[in-house]
Design an enzyme around this catalytic site. Sequence first.
Site, PDB file in Angstrom:
ATOM      1  N   GLU A   1       4.506   7.175   2.655  1.00 29.20           N
ATOM      2  CA  GLU A   1       5.341   5.986   2.822  1.00 29.20           C
ATOM      3  C   GLU A   1       4.836   4.877   1.912  1.00 29.20           C
ATOM      4  OE1 GLU A   1       5.040   4.735   6.867  1.00 29.20           O
ATOM      5  OE2 GLU A   1       2.872   4.404   6.769  1.00 29.20           O
TER       6      GLU A   1
ATOM      7  N   GLU B   1       6.822   0.421  11.292  1.00 26.61           N
ATOM      8  CA  GLU B   1       5.500   0.401  10.683  1.00 26.61           C
ATOM      9  C   GLU B   1       4.467   0.445  11.805  1.00 26.61           C
ATOM     10  OE1 GLU B   1       5.202   0.610   7.530  1.00 26.61           O
ATOM     11  OE2 GLU B   1       7.261   0.174   6.978  1.00 26.61           O
ATOM     12  N   GLY B   2       3.242   0.815  11.441  1.00 26.84           N
ATOM     13  CA  GLY B   2       2.145   0.705  12.377  1.00 26.84           C
ATOM     14  C   GLY B   2       1.690   2.000  13.009  1.00 26.84           C
TER      15      GLY B   2
ATOM     16  N   ASN C   1       4.210   0.766   2.123  1.00 25.60           N
ATOM     17  CA  ASN C   1       4.080  -0.351   3.063  1.00 25.60           C
ATOM     18  C   ASN C   1       4.274  -1.683   2.347  1.00 25.60           C
ATOM     19  OD1 ASN C   1       2.780   1.140   5.590  1.00 25.60           O
ATOM     20  ND2 ASN C   1       1.777   1.917   3.752  1.00 25.60           N
TER      21      ASN C   1
ATOM     22  N   SER D   1      -3.148  -3.060   5.859  1.00 22.23           N
ATOM     23  CA  SER D   1      -4.470  -3.447   6.345  1.00 22.23           C
ATOM     24  C   SER D   1      -5.595  -2.626   5.731  1.00 22.23           C
ATOM     25  CB  SER D   1      -4.505  -3.326   7.868  1.00 22.23           C
ATOM     26  OG  SER D   1      -4.209  -1.990   8.248  1.00 22.23           O
TER      27      SER D   1
ATOM     28  N   ARG E   1      -8.305   7.157   4.590  1.00 21.95           N
ATOM     29  CA  ARG E   1      -8.414   7.331   6.045  1.00 21.95           C
ATOM     30  C   ARG E   1      -8.493   8.822   6.341  1.00 21.95           C
ATOM     31  NH1 ARG E   1      -3.195   4.109   7.753  1.00 21.95           N
ATOM     32  NH2 ARG E   1      -2.598   5.025   5.768  1.00 21.95           N
TER      33      ARG E   1
ATOM     34  N   ARG F   1       0.850  -1.183   0.000  1.00 22.23           N
ATOM     35  CA  ARG F   1       0.000   0.000   0.000  1.00 22.23           C
ATOM     36  C   ARG F   1       0.889   1.238   0.000  1.00 22.23           C
ATOM     37  NH1 ARG F   1      -2.789   0.141   4.896  1.00 22.23           N
ATOM     38  NH2 ARG F   1      -1.525   1.923   5.538  1.00 22.23           N
TER      39      ARG F   1
ATOM     40  N   LYS G   1      12.095   2.831   6.046  1.00 25.78           N
ATOM     41  CA  LYS G   1      12.095   4.259   5.697  1.00 25.78           C
ATOM     42  C   LYS G   1      13.433   4.677   5.100  1.00 25.78           C
ATOM     43  CE  LYS G   1       7.963   4.726   7.391  1.00 25.78           C
ATOM     44  NZ  LYS G   1       7.772   3.314   7.805  1.00 25.78           N
TER      45      LYS G   1
ATOM     46  N   LYS H   1      11.341  10.374  11.200  1.00 27.03           N
ATOM     47  CA  LYS H   1      10.705   9.067  11.053  1.00 27.03           C
ATOM     48  C   LYS H   1      11.705   7.943  11.314  1.00 27.03           C
ATOM     49  CE  LYS H   1       7.417   8.856   7.916  1.00 27.03           C
ATOM     50  NZ  LYS H   1       6.656   8.840   6.636  1.00 27.03           N
TER      51      LYS H   1
END
Length: 523
Positions: free
Chosen positions: A154, A407-408, A156, A161, A499, A132, A329, A403
């Site tokens: 970023e 992840e997350g 992924n 998800s 989102r 993603r 990253k 950064k």
Amino acid sequence: MAPLPTWPPAMTEAQKADLAQQAATYALANGFTLLPVPAKGERVPAIPTQVITAPLSLLPTPFPRPAYVQAKSIQRVYNALYARVTLDWEFLDKIMMHVAPVDDFQAELWNRWKAIREEITVTQPVHLGIFRSDYLLHAHGNATGQKAVIKQVEFNTIAASFGALSQKASEMHRYLSEQSGYYNVHPQLRNANAFVDNHSLEDIAAGLAEGHQAYGSREAAVLFVVQEGERNVFDQRALEYRLLKNHDVRSVRLTFAEIAQRGQLDDDKVFWLDSPLGKEPLEVAVVYYRAAYTPADYTTSAEWDTRVLLERSQAIKCPSMALQLAGAKKVQQVLAEPGVLEDMLLGSSRPDVGFGVGSGSLTERDCAALRETWTGLWPLDSSEEGKKAYQLAREYPERFVLKPQREGGGNNIYRDNIPPYLAKLDEEDKAQPGEAPRREAYILMELIEPPQGVHNFLVRGGEGTPRLADVVSELGVYGVSLFGGKAVPVNKEAGTLLRTKGRESDEGGVAIGISSIDSPLLI
């Protein structure tokens, strides 16, 4: 690119209440849901008896159609780029040599992967990526209605998800339009062409099925590696149901601890799972990680040992350890350096992943299309660029985000918090002289400035009352990539996620109620 309208249109309290009721019942009836947060001291129950709606928006949020089309159109180029990075071990090793001394998690992942490479011939050369790529709109100017372009946040490569819930959000907004007409409060809300036709659930499930087919055993299953107490279970379960219904592929979901108890490799490196129910052992074709992306998933060396056991198997990993490293990253920052992207995508010495984009090979135009979506990225090492970035971060922190290789969500350092955080790292370095500066574990990224003046009615999970929020929306584009070995290559765009969160929050977790799962209204 047309400017975004002032949003949302005026609505009465009765209209908002009716929309909230319809949205909630639609969500509960169609699996647009999460498990509720357990009471303090309790765990998520093994057998759920209650659900709540996922955080949602009552209206879709305006998004420029050209930017949406652009983001989708370049996803296959991104798929190809990260496939090439994954197969270029020398490139990954060179980056991780600098990251490992200052990041224990990345060091463990890299060292375990290297040990597998050195001990054995790679058992399964085929990689499956469910990606993603996330973007924010970047505004030129500060006035309401200003034009905006997409900039990448970023990329992924593990546990991308909300593919299932994203499709359900798109379907919910279209249903509300067809059912209520959104009370004629805005013409775009009655324009069927303004609502996206999003099939992320089907497309991601099809990607897992492509991996299963490449493995070649019809009776084998897809193993979902999950976190204990997962609340976002319905997003994952929906993929399992589609795999079985659309592709006749079975699934099983287990934590690392459960895999350690039930899993074993045979002499041919086939991974088997014993059944506690008296069934025959189950062969694993694809290992799909919805965990394993955070240090919290590896509380002891036992979890790392289980990860290595899976990596050594013939099962196709989604992602492999190499593909997970490719999503660091630091890799994103290095690719942005002059000439690196072009060499990776176009260089004849780079690994051949078996596909270009469309009917032809990758071109300089493809490279330019990716660079167009990038914002400023800098290292924080001892190089001249690193020293420059360090000074910029100390003197103009309001322009940047710091950064780490994580992840997350919830890991970044923003704006005025950057100088004291760097000072803290410097003090820790003084206490242990001779080691690599801790700031080298981070990259510096120029902040993306989303458009002003966009609001929406957001509903937190488990709550029925919408709140009007000044919002920022992040667009994610899914991709599926199958490459390496003798597999027939796959390179597809696989739907989108929007989102939306209140502007006051820099982070964007859906499960903790900061962000809502939304859908674009194309303008």
